[in-house]
Scaffold this active site. Structure first.
Site, PDB file in Angstrom:
ATOM      1  N   ASP A 199       8.246  15.763   0.107  1.00 47.88           N
ATOM      2  CA  ASP A 199       8.550  14.841   1.199  1.00 47.88           C
ATOM      3  C   ASP A 199       7.338  14.537   2.069  1.00 47.88           C
ATOM      4  O   ASP A 199       7.125  13.396   2.473  1.00 47.88           O
ATOM      5  CB  ASP A 199       9.649  15.411   2.100  1.00 47.88           C
TER       6      ASP A 199
ATOM      7  N   HIS B 137      14.343  15.157   1.128  1.00 47.97           N
ATOM      8  CA  HIS B 137      15.274  15.949   0.316  1.00 47.97           C
ATOM      9  C   HIS B 137      16.111  16.838   1.226  1.00 47.97           C
ATOM     10  O   HIS B 137      15.596  17.431   2.168  1.00 47.97           O
ATOM     11  CB  HIS B 137      14.507  16.896  -0.621  1.00 47.97           C
TER      12      HIS B 137
END
Length: 156
Positions: A25, A73
């Site tokens: 991320d 996520h």
């Protein structure tokens, strides 16, 4: 294996699980490379298998990161099974929300991660990860935006 070792190992493995999500991320190469053994395998069904830290970076730099403007996520339901004092199998679910580069639209991906973790010389790392995607759903007409983008400041 003592109860204390089991708890410490569980915490270390939970950190690995989160570190992988955070590294992708936030696009943190160092974090991503640090969590894999040199002989580890990371397989994403339909994409391929990548080996070791270099393979993880190859996958991130040449497949995952070019696919998304950004993503986040959410990992959940992590279940760990101790096979031995130095080997643990895990399974967990992941929900990814992101904005695709192609088509500039948002997407929802749901996947299951099946993992193997090994402790070598006192350190836990991934020895295997298999990612099986359950849903890969473009969200037509939706683009996730940062807070405040749709609202004018007060007094404007």
């Amino acid at each position: 294996m003592s109860d204390l070792d089991r708890l410490a190992s569980r915490a270390a493995i939970q950190d690995l699980y989160s570190d992988k999500l955070i590294a992708v991320d936030k696009r943190q190469e160092g974090r991503l490379a640090s969590i894999w053994w040199d002989d580890a395998e990371w397989t994403i069904e339909g994409i391929g298998t990548y080996k070791g830290p270099e393979g993880a970076l190859d996958l991130a730099n040449n497949v995952l990161w070019p696919m998304f403007h950004e993503c986040i996520h959410y990992g959940t339901n992590l279940r760990l099974e101790f096979v031995s004092a130095d080997k643990v199998n895990g399974i967990g679910d992941v929900l990814l929300l992101g904005n695709l580069v192609e088509g500039n639209q948002s997407i929802l991906i749901a996947a299951v991660f099946t993992d193997e973790y090994e402790r070598r010389d006192g350190v836990w790392k991934f020895s295997k990860r298999n990612a099986c995607t359950n849903y890969f759903t473009p969200l037509a007409g939706i683009h996730f935006a940062p807070p405040g983008i749709h609202f004018a400041p007060s007094g404007a």
